[in-house]
Write a protein that holds these residues in place. Sequence first.
Motif, PDB file in Angstrom:
ATOM      1  N   THR A 135       0.830  -1.210   0.000  1.00  7.83           N
ATOM      2  CA  THR A 135       0.000   0.000   0.000  1.00  7.83           C
ATOM      3  C   THR A 135       0.862   1.257   0.000  1.00  7.83           C
ATOM      4  OG1 THR A 135      -1.718  -1.189   1.220  1.00  7.83           O
ATOM      5  CG2 THR A 135      -1.849   1.216   1.211  1.00  7.83           C
ATOM      6  N   THR A 136       1.942   1.208   0.786  1.00  6.13           N
ATOM      7  CA  THR A 136       2.836   2.366   0.854  1.00  6.13           C
ATOM      8  C   THR A 136       3.489   2.632  -0.499  1.00  6.13           C
ATOM      9  OG1 THR A 136       3.279   1.894   3.182  1.00  6.13           O
ATOM     10  CG2 THR A 136       4.832   3.332   2.026  1.00  6.13           C
ATOM     11  N   ILE A 137       3.956   1.553  -1.130  1.00  7.42           N
ATOM     12  CA  ILE A 137       4.594   1.713  -2.439  1.00  7.42           C
ATOM     13  C   ILE A 137       3.594   2.251  -3.457  1.00  7.42           C
ATOM     14  CG2 ILE A 137       5.666   0.450  -4.341  1.00  7.42           C
ATOM     15  CD1 ILE A 137       6.890  -1.436  -2.255  1.00  7.42           C
ATOM     16  N   THR A 138       2.379   1.675  -3.443  1.00  4.85           N
ATOM     17  CA  THR A 138       1.338   2.136  -4.379  1.00  4.85           C
ATOM     18  C   THR A 138       0.989   3.602  -4.132  1.00  4.85           C
ATOM     19  OG1 THR A 138       0.415  -0.103  -4.451  1.00  4.85           O
ATOM     20  CG2 THR A 138      -0.980   1.692  -5.237  1.00  4.85           C
ATOM     21  N   THR A 139       0.872   3.969  -2.844  1.00 10.18           N
ATOM     22  CA  THR A 139       0.539   5.361  -2.511  1.00 10.18           C
ATOM     23  C   THR A 139       1.639   6.306  -2.956  1.00 10.18           C
ATOM     24  OG1 THR A 139      -0.732   4.588  -0.592  1.00 10.18           O
ATOM     25  CG2 THR A 139      -0.107   6.904  -0.637  1.00 10.18           C
ATOM     26  N   LEU A 140       2.885   5.888  -2.747  1.00 10.62           N
ATOM     27  CA  LEU A 140       3.999   6.726  -3.178  1.00 10.62           C
ATOM     28  C   LEU A 140       4.030   6.880  -4.694  1.00 10.62           C
ATOM     29  CD1 LEU A 140       6.829   5.498  -0.777  1.00 10.62           C
ATOM     30  CD2 LEU A 140       5.614   7.680  -0.710  1.00 10.62           C
ATOM     31  N   LYS A 141       3.721   5.778  -5.400  1.00 16.39           N
ATOM     32  CA  LYS A 141       3.661   5.868  -6.863  1.00 16.39           C
ATOM     33  C   LYS A 141       2.564   6.827  -7.302  1.00 16.39           C
ATOM     34  CE  LYS A 141       5.533   1.293  -8.040  1.00 16.39           C
ATOM     35  NZ  LYS A 141       5.225  -0.015  -8.677  1.00 16.39           N
ATOM     36  N   ARG A 142       1.400   6.701  -6.661  1.00 18.11           N
ATOM     37  CA  ARG A 142       0.288   7.599  -7.013  1.00 18.11           C
ATOM     38  C   ARG A 142       0.618   9.043  -6.653  1.00 18.11           C
ATOM     39  NH1 ARG A 142      -4.734   3.833  -4.807  1.00 18.11           N
ATOM     40  NH2 ARG A 142      -4.773   2.368  -6.568  1.00 18.11           N
ATOM     41  N   LEU A 143       1.301   9.208  -5.534  1.00 19.06           N
ATOM     42  CA  LEU A 143       1.695  10.568  -5.154  1.00 19.06           C
ATOM     43  C   LEU A 143       2.630  11.159  -6.193  1.00 19.06           C
ATOM     44  CD1 LEU A 143       1.657  12.853  -3.095  1.00 19.06           C
ATOM     45  CD2 LEU A 143       3.539  11.699  -1.888  1.00 19.06           C
ATOM     46  N   ASN A 144       3.582  10.339  -6.645  1.00 24.94           N
ATOM     47  CA  ASN A 144       4.495  10.812  -7.693  1.00 24.94           C
ATOM     48  C   ASN A 144       3.734  11.116  -8.981  1.00 24.94           C
ATOM     49  OD1 ASN A 144       7.164  11.257  -8.880  1.00 24.94           O
ATOM     50  ND2 ASN A 144       6.789   9.357  -9.992  1.00 24.94           N
ATOM     51  N   MET A 145       2.756  10.249  -9.299  1.00 18.55           N
ATOM     52  CA  MET A 145       1.930  10.497 -10.489  1.00 18.55           C
ATOM     53  C   MET A 145       1.126  11.786 -10.325  1.00 18.55           C
ATOM     54  SD  MET A 145       0.612   6.586 -11.118  1.00 18.55           S
ATOM     55  CE  MET A 145      -0.607   7.085 -12.330  1.00 18.55           C
ATOM     56  N   LEU A 146       0.612  12.032  -9.100  1.00 18.26           N
ATOM     57  CA  LEU A 146      -0.180  13.241  -8.863  1.00 18.26           C
ATOM     58  C   LEU A 146       0.681  14.487  -9.030  1.00 18.26           C
ATOM     59  CD1 LEU A 146      -2.774  14.638  -7.987  1.00 18.26           C
ATOM     60  CD2 LEU A 146      -2.121  14.227  -5.602  1.00 18.26           C
ATOM     61  N   VAL A 147       1.888  14.451  -8.462  1.00 22.04           N
ATOM     62  CA  VAL A 147       2.787  15.601  -8.590  1.00 22.04           C
ATOM     63  C   VAL A 147       3.112  15.848 -10.057  1.00 22.04           C
ATOM     64  CG1 VAL A 147       5.078  16.469  -8.032  1.00 22.04           C
ATOM     65  CG2 VAL A 147       3.743  15.288  -6.275  1.00 22.04           C
ATOM     66  N   THR A 148       3.410  14.758 -10.784  1.00 26.37           N
ATOM     67  CA  THR A 148       3.738  14.894 -12.203  1.00 26.37           C
ATOM     68  C   THR A 148       2.546  15.401 -13.004  1.00 26.37           C
ATOM     69  OG1 THR A 148       5.305  13.054 -11.980  1.00 26.37           O
ATOM     70  CG2 THR A 148       4.628  13.669 -14.210  1.00 26.37           C
ATOM     71  N   ALA A 149       1.343  14.865 -12.687  1.00 25.16           N
ATOM     72  CA  ALA A 149       0.143  15.271 -13.424  1.00 25.16           C
ATOM     73  C   ALA A 149      -0.185  16.739 -13.184  1.00 25.16           C
ATOM     74  CB  ALA A 149      -1.039  14.386 -13.020  1.00 25.16           C
ATOM     75  N   ILE A 150      -0.043  17.195 -11.942  1.00 20.39           N
ATOM     76  CA  ILE A 150      -0.324  18.606 -11.648  1.00 20.39           C
ATOM     77  C   ILE A 150       0.670  19.512 -12.382  1.00 20.39           C
ATOM     78  CG2 ILE A 150      -0.254  20.332  -9.802  1.00 20.39           C
ATOM     79  CD1 ILE A 150      -1.510  18.314  -7.958  1.00 20.39           C
ATOM     80  N   GLU A 151       1.934  19.094 -12.409  1.00 20.23           N
ATOM     81  CA  GLU A 151       2.936  19.892 -13.118  1.00 20.23           C
ATOM     82  C   GLU A 151       2.651  19.920 -14.620  1.00 20.23           C
ATOM     83  OE1 GLU A 151       5.969  22.489 -13.471  1.00 20.23           O
ATOM     84  OE2 GLU A 151       5.086  21.692 -11.612  1.00 20.23           O
ATOM     85  N   ASN A 152       2.260  18.746 -15.166  1.00 20.06           N
ATOM     86  CA  ASN A 152       1.917  18.704 -16.594  1.00 20.06           C
ATOM     87  C   ASN A 152       0.684  19.548 -16.880  1.00 20.06           C
ATOM     88  OD1 ASN A 152       4.036  16.993 -17.182  1.00 20.06           O
ATOM     89  ND2 ASN A 152       2.820  15.131 -16.968  1.00 20.06           N
ATOM     90  N   LEU A 153      -0.283  19.515 -15.961  1.00 20.50           N
ATOM     91  CA  LEU A 153      -1.490  20.330 -16.140  1.00 20.50           C
ATOM     92  C   LEU A 153      -1.138  21.817 -16.149  1.00 20.50           C
ATOM     93  CD1 LEU A 153      -4.554  20.652 -16.317  1.00 20.50           C
ATOM     94  CD2 LEU A 153      -4.650  20.484 -13.815  1.00 20.50           C
ATOM     95  N   ARG A 154      -0.230  22.216 -15.267  1.00 19.14           N
ATOM     96  CA  ARG A 154       0.189  23.622 -15.230  1.00 19.14           C
ATOM     97  C   ARG A 154       0.851  24.015 -16.567  1.00 19.14           C
ATOM     98  NH1 ARG A 154       2.810  23.296 -11.008  1.00 19.14           N
ATOM     99  NH2 ARG A 154       1.466  24.386  -9.511  1.00 19.14           N
ATOM    100  N   ASN A 155       1.693  23.125 -17.091  1.00 20.86           N
ATOM    101  CA  ASN A 155       2.368  23.425 -18.355  1.00 20.86           C
ATOM    102  C   ASN A 155       1.377  23.472 -19.524  1.00 20.86           C
ATOM    103  OD1 ASN A 155       4.811  23.467 -16.980  1.00 20.86           O
ATOM    104  ND2 ASN A 155       5.229  21.299 -17.378  1.00 20.86           N
ATOM    105  N   LYS A 156       0.447  22.511 -19.565  1.00 18.90           N
ATOM    106  CA  LYS A 156      -0.536  22.494 -20.650  1.00 18.90           C
ATOM    107  C   LYS A 156      -1.434  23.724 -20.591  1.00 18.90           C
ATOM    108  CE  LYS A 156       0.901  18.516 -22.145  1.00 18.90           C
ATOM    109  NZ  LYS A 156       1.659  18.438 -23.411  1.00 18.90           N
ATOM    110  N   ALA A 157      -1.796  24.141 -19.374  1.00 24.70           N
ATOM    111  CA  ALA A 157      -2.632  25.337 -19.241  1.00 24.70           C
ATOM    112  C   ALA A 157      -1.877  26.572 -19.709  1.00 24.70           C
ATOM    113  CB  ALA A 157      -3.082  25.495 -17.789  1.00 24.70           C
ATOM    114  N   THR A 158      -0.596  26.652 -19.356  1.00 21.68           N
ATOM    115  CA  THR A 158       0.198  27.816 -19.784  1.00 21.68           C
ATOM    116  C   THR A 158       0.336  27.865 -21.298  1.00 21.68           C
ATOM    117  OG1 THR A 158       1.433  27.699 -17.701  1.00 21.68           O
ATOM    118  CG2 THR A 158       2.409  28.973 -19.504  1.00 21.68           C
ATOM    119  N   ASP A 159       0.513  26.696 -21.912  1.00 16.23           N
ATOM    120  CA  ASP A 159       0.686  26.629 -23.368  1.00 16.23           C
ATOM    121  C   ASP A 159      -0.639  26.595 -24.125  1.00 16.23           C
ATOM    122  OD1 ASP A 159       3.369  26.549 -22.822  1.00 16.23           O
ATOM    123  OD2 ASP A 159       3.511  24.356 -22.953  1.00 16.23           O
TER     124      ASP A 159
END
Length: 483
Positions: A135-159
């Motif tokens: 569960t910890t590994i899965t949560t950490l993976k999802r957390l990393n995915m969430l951070v990456t997705a939010i950053e990608n969303l910020r970039n896509k919105a800017t562009d």
Amino acid sequence: MEDGSGLPKLSPELEKALAEVLPTNDPLDSATFDAVEFINQKFPNEQSLSGVDRTLPDLQLRIKSLDAEILQAVQEQATTGAKARRDLDNAKKAIQDLFGKIKDIKRKAEESELMVQEICRDIKSLDFAKRNLTTTITTLKRLNMLVTAIENLRNKATDREYKEAADMIEAVNQLCFQFQEYSHVPKIAELQKDRDFIASELKSQIFEDFECLFDPNKEMPTSYSLADACLVIEAMGTAVQKELITWFCTHQLDPFRKILRVNDEAYALDQAERRYAWLRRSLKEYEDKYLSLFPTQWNVPQTLAEEFCLISRQHLMDLLPKIYENVDIGVLVKVLQKTLELENELQKRFAAKGQHTQRDVSDGLEENSAADADAIRAKYRRLTRENEEKSARDLANGSAPKAAENRLGLPVKFKGLISEAFEPFLGRYVELEERTMREEVDKLLRDEKKINEDASNHTAVFASSSQLFSCIKNSLRRCPSFS
């Protein structure tokens, strides 16, 4: 047990058992042996007593043989008894050893059970540890995915890459849903705030892009870009979608509202037909300019027409009480007829579209290639979740949607939407019909001549009766058309 002769007497059961084990025909072995009867059988008369001397030696020989057999049996019995005692002692000792071994096995079984329980407890602990670690590994993976997705969303919105941003919003929303239980964690709370901030900025940016449609001083965005922006709005939820549709319809209807406020001529009752023509032109303009921007299932022209009808009804409800006493009934009836024509036209136009909306969407999905399957599934999941969370979002927004918004995406009942404003003021029309009818009757009575002057004829027929009935029929035919 002994009989009268002093010999032991065996029980019948024992005698029967001995007879079965040692069967014999010798009378001496019989349980009912009688010596007198035996002798009488051997020497039945006096003449037979002459053979006594020959019989005695045989009997003595037999007695000696029996004595030898008995002695041998006793000796064997003595030897066998000692051996039996030894065997019995050995058996007792073996049984004691067996009991000892059983106790030892039982003790070892109890020890094994305790050991198994300890092993199972350790395995259970390890299983919990494995599950928690997974569960910890899965949560950490999802957390990393969430951070990456939010950053990608910020970039896509800017562009202004709205199509990709719509997919990013879907992914971010799903990941944030996984972390609802961890909202108290500062990092998660910070990420959720970032998500909300980016969504708010993206929403404002899209609204600014749509405002460029109506501002000639700003650069016009491409219709392709705005169509992708609608995907982003759709991903943000029904509330934002309604807000954009309401904003667009309000902007489209602003000129109409201004005309009603500042132009007395346009405010007049007899100008209703021109106002209805303005709506038809607006719907035609929407089809020419904006049809490719908004998704068909949003039913934007339907909402535009509904808002126009609501404004028109309110305008009539404000106007008719002021002019009721002096209104021209002919103008009132004409405006009512034009209003009913408009309502029927809108009802046919949008009711038909509402019936085919679902089929058109399904056909569109079938026409897409296999490469679009993932996008279709993502959009379907998004729409399903939005429908399930609609009530919760409306409650969280703290405001109830308007009547027009409640019917978003559903066919609107246009019949009566404007014409209901005329109902309290149709009394003048009824008075006009009554006055016209009375005048017609008076005219016919004045011009009428009896066909039969015979006073005794009580079945006189008026030639003008057909004209009177025709007048009544025309009046009755006009009334339902205003209902």
